[in-house]
Design an enzyme around this catalytic site. Structure first.
Site, PDB file in Angstrom:
ATOM      1  N   ASN A 278       0.855  -1.190   0.000  1.00 24.02           N
ATOM      2  CA  ASN A 278       0.000   0.000   0.000  1.00 24.02           C
ATOM      3  C   ASN A 278       0.900   1.253   0.000  1.00 24.02           C
ATOM      4  OD1 ASN A 278       1.021  -0.143   2.616  1.00 24.02           O
ATOM      5  ND2 ASN A 278      -0.808   0.741   3.490  1.00 24.02           N
ATOM      6  N   CYS A 280       1.936   3.619   2.029  1.00 23.07           N
ATOM      7  CA  CYS A 280       2.968   3.940   3.044  1.00 23.07           C
ATOM      8  C   CYS A 280       3.845   2.743   3.398  1.00 23.07           C
ATOM      9  CB  CYS A 280       2.300   4.526   4.276  1.00 23.07           C
ATOM     10  SG  CYS A 280       1.293   5.974   3.851  1.00 23.07           S
ATOM     11  N   GLU A 282       3.291  -0.326   4.816  1.00 18.84           N
ATOM     12  CA  GLU A 282       3.158  -1.242   5.951  1.00 18.84           C
ATOM     13  C   GLU A 282       2.356  -2.497   5.621  1.00 18.84           C
ATOM     14  OE1 GLU A 282       1.716   1.591   5.625  1.00 18.84           O
ATOM     15  OE2 GLU A 282      -0.324   1.665   6.403  1.00 18.84           O
TER      16      GLU A 282
HETATM   17  N1  UDP Z   1      -3.746   6.577   3.156  1.00 17.50           N
HETATM   18  C1  UDP Z   1      -4.297   7.161   2.018  1.00 17.50           C
HETATM   19  N2  UDP Z   1      -4.379   8.526   1.919  1.00 17.50           N
HETATM   20  C2  UDP Z   1      -3.937   9.341   2.898  1.00 17.50           C
HETATM   21  C3  UDP Z   1      -3.363   8.767   4.064  1.00 17.50           C
HETATM   22  C4  UDP Z   1      -3.292   7.381   4.160  1.00 17.50           C
HETATM   23  O1  UDP Z   1      -4.700   6.468   1.120  1.00 17.50           O
HETATM   24  O2  UDP Z   1      -4.041  10.574   2.759  1.00 17.50           O
HETATM   25  C5  UDP Z   1      -3.691   5.092   3.305  1.00 17.50           C
HETATM   26  C6  UDP Z   1      -2.374   4.481   2.923  1.00 17.50           C
HETATM   27  O3  UDP Z   1      -2.589   3.201   2.393  1.00 17.50           O
HETATM   28  C7  UDP Z   1      -1.644   4.379   4.231  1.00 17.50           C
HETATM   29  C8  UDP Z   1      -2.783   3.988   5.144  1.00 17.50           C
HETATM   30  O4  UDP Z   1      -3.890   4.736   4.641  1.00 17.50           O
HETATM   31  O5  UDP Z   1      -0.623   3.441   4.176  1.00 17.50           O
HETATM   32  C9  UDP Z   1      -2.583   4.276   6.595  1.00 17.50           C
HETATM   33  O6  UDP Z   1      -2.158   5.612   6.768  1.00 17.50           O
HETATM   34  P1  UDP Z   1      -2.302   6.331   8.176  1.00 17.50           P
HETATM   35  O7  UDP Z   1      -2.020   5.327   9.237  1.00 17.50           O
HETATM   36  O8  UDP Z   1      -1.484   7.580   8.153  1.00 17.50           O
HETATM   37  O9  UDP Z   1      -3.862   6.705   8.181  1.00 17.50           O
HETATM   38  P2  UDP Z   1      -4.826   7.362   9.277  1.00 17.50           P
HETATM   39  O10 UDP Z   1      -5.797   6.305   9.643  1.00 17.50           O
HETATM   40  O11 UDP Z   1      -4.019   7.898  10.422  1.00 17.50           O
HETATM   41  O12 UDP Z   1      -5.506   8.475   8.544  1.00 17.50           O
END
Ligand code: UDP
Length: 575
Positions: A278, A280, A282
């Site tokens: 994905n 980022c 992970e």
């Molecule tokens: N992600 C996305 N757009 C964004 C931020 C995150 O598509 O603007 C996706 C991406 O796959 C990333 C995952 O959400 O690896 C998790 O990101 P994060 O933990 O920062 O998300 P949060 O739940 O804190 O918004």
């Protein structure tokens, strides 16, 4: 919506100003005029009720909705943003991560663009491997012409994402992966040097063990045409590696993924191989798989100077049931994703506030003991999640692709349980350090209107400084200006160690932390930035990649301080 859950035993939730702003802007449901119609409490009820209801209403529905509500409301655990935003709404798409295949045909490529657009519309991020696409100038039989190659097609994916922008709530994020043995790899490595291009993509090179062996032996490796399997030519591994290192040193891209390490941890090789993660990094997923994430806020699990393992275990159990339920109440953007996701039922239980936990325990992040503690907690979370997943399997069945001859663990409900996500936004809501990262700054100056300067102090640091009598406005300004707590004689050395930030922690200590967590119960992968000082050399970057590989990391992202045109976070000032 049933009776109101009693909240007497829940402490009044203190949302920070930042959290409330973020929630109002992007998470609370809005009326037609765009005014928020939710509060933190009603949002938590919407999410808890929708996820407890999953599938057929379970007999223990009331208990589940109460447990889910309490866990989220108290911020012991937060699901990923799409779940907070969409649960209980018509959209109902609750996952953050998707990997979509890009087959080597016009139909395949443009279907992938369409599918990606449908995912972005719902707040998900997409990873694509372009490694199957025939190289630039390879022949195209039907038109007797030549192929455009992965990069020209990636530009179309980028343009489509630019147009969608996820309804303003979340930017469409993409990961683009190309194998190191693809004939177009050199173009791919330099592609993001043009700052106008591919702004909706992270680019990562999928590095193989064969390449790393060639590098160690200072030998050559083969570039292979994906369409035919023919070897096109050989390159010196060192030359290619140095190109990657040069550009990563310059501005942090491309990142590297260690694809063979990832595939060694593939729980369902009978269904296919990992080709991409994905955005980022992970989650390694199979083509068409999706994964919903959630993170335990470790800041909330220290009591009387020790980790409260009993409460942590209970919370992990509840979180595992929650994330497994999310799969069943999720509305998937396309049928292929639904089908694949239901075969493996992967969840991504992660952590945030790990640095908060270490600070509360009085353990420096960059120390051997810090790593040991973090690893113990992560392994504990994994094992508790696995125990719960096995219990769910007894009731509801193991994930359908479970095959005792391939899977060397007992039947459980979810093919993968853990990963460590960036928690970019949810950690802002919970007011803790993101994922497994150390804090980026301890004292920060923010410019507000009329030229006023607002001073933001890390809550633990302020507490310690006041309790130990070394707090002064002057000192706080000095820490803000120098960007570090190190070297200020007013601060006792013990606290200088404990409040080291991302920049004060050595790159090797960052990598060792990622490496030990990866080995301590993280099934999928870890999103982490290895911070290098502005003065770091190319040799330092090279060393980092090789250390990360040797420690078993499944990917690595380095960032040299100040190396991007517009750095998002700057320790000294943020406006
Ligand atoms: N992600 C996305 N757009 C964004 C931020 C995150 O598509 O603007 C996706 C991406 O796959 C990333 C995952 O959400 O690896 C998790 O990101 P994060 O933990 O920062 O998300 P949060 O739940 O804190 O918004």
């Amino acid at each position: 919506q049933g009776e109101k859950v009693m909240t007497a035993d829940i402490p009044a939730q203190m949302l920070t100003e930042t959290a409330e702003t973020v929630l109002r802007r992007r998470y609370y449901l809005k009326d037609q005029e765009g005014n928020p119609i939710e509060t933190w409490e009603t949002l938590c009820r919407r999410v808890a009720d929708a996820v407890a209801e999953a599938g057929e209403r379970p007999a223990n529905f009331e208990e589940l909705r109460r447990l889910f509500f309490e866990m989220i409301y108290r911020m012991d655990f937060l699901p990923n943003s799409p779940c907070l935003m969409n649960a209980g709404t018509d959209l109902g798409q609750l996952s953050a991560c998707f990997v979509l295949p890009v087959p080597d045909s016009m139909d395949g490529i443009f279907s992938a663009i369409r599918n990606g657009a449908l995912v972005h519309k719902t707040g998900g991020g997409t990873g694509y491997s372009f490694s199957r696409l025939r190289s630039k100038n390879a022949s195209v039989r039907s038109t007797q012409g030549v192929a455009s190659g992965p990069l020209s097609f990636a530009a179309v994916f980028d343009a489509a994402t630019e147009t969608i922008k996820q309804g303003g709530k979340r930017r469409g994020a993409n990961m683009g992966v190309l194998r190191i043995d693809h004939p177009d790899i050199l173009d791919f490595i330099v592609a993001k040097q043009d700052q106008e291009k591919f702004n909706n993509f992270n680019f990562s090179v999928a590095i193989t063990d064969a390449f790393m062996t060639a590098l160690a032996e200072d030998g050559e490796y083969d570039l292979i045409e994906p369409a035919t399997g023919d070897t096109i030519r050989s390159l010196k591994a060192r030359d290619v590696f140095e190109q990657i290192v040069d550009l990563a040193w310059l501005n942090g891209e491309p990142g590297v993924l260690f694809i063979d390490a990832a595939n060694q941890g593939n729980p369902t090789p009978q269904l296919g191989l990992f080709e991409a993660t994905n955005p980022c990094g992970e989650q390694w997923l199979l083509p068409y798989e999706s994964c919903n994430l959630g993170s335990i806020n470790l800041a909330r699990f220290v009591a009387d100077g020790a980790i409260d393992y009993r409460r942590l275990e209970e919370t992990v159990h509840t979180a595992t049931v929650f994330l497994d339920n999310v799969i069943d109440c999720n509305r998937f953007p396309i049928p292929e994703i639904e089908e694949m996701t239901l075969k493996t039922r992967k969840i991504g239980l992660g952590i945030m506030g790990m640095h908060d936990m270490l600070i509360q325990l009085g353990i420096p992040y960059g120390s051997e003991f810090g790593r040991k503690t973090a690893a113990e907690v992560m392994q504990f979370i994994h094992d508790a999640a696995e125990a719960e997943s096995m219990r769910i399997a007894e009731k509801k069945g193991a994930f359908p692709a479970y095959d005792a001859s391939v899977n060397d663990y007992p039947a459980r409900r979810n093919a993968a349980l853990t990963s460590i996500q960036p928690t970019g936004t949810v950690s802002m809501i919970a007011d803790c350090a993101s994922g497994c990262e150390p804090y980026f700054s301890i004292v920060m100056i923010k410019h507000v209107m009329d030229g006023d300067r607002l001073i933001l102090i890390n809550k633990y640091f302020e507490q310690v400084a006041r309790a130990e009598g070394f707090y002064s406005e002057e000192l706080m300004h000095k820490v803000a200006d120098s960007g570090t707590v190190i070297g200020h004689s007013e601060i006792p050395e013990k606290w200088q160690e404990i409040f080291r930030t991302a920049q004060d922690i050595s790159p090797d200590d960052h990598i060792k932390m990622q490496g030990i967590l990866q080995k301590s119960g993280v099934d999928s992968s870890i999103s982490k930035t290895i911070n290098l000082p502005g003065t770091a050399t190319r040799a330092d970057v090279k060393h980092s990649y090789i250390l990360g590989y040797n420690l078993g990391c499944k990917g690595l992202t380095v960032y040299r301080d100040g190396s991007r045109d517009s750095q998002v976070l700057n320790t000294k000032e943020r406006s």
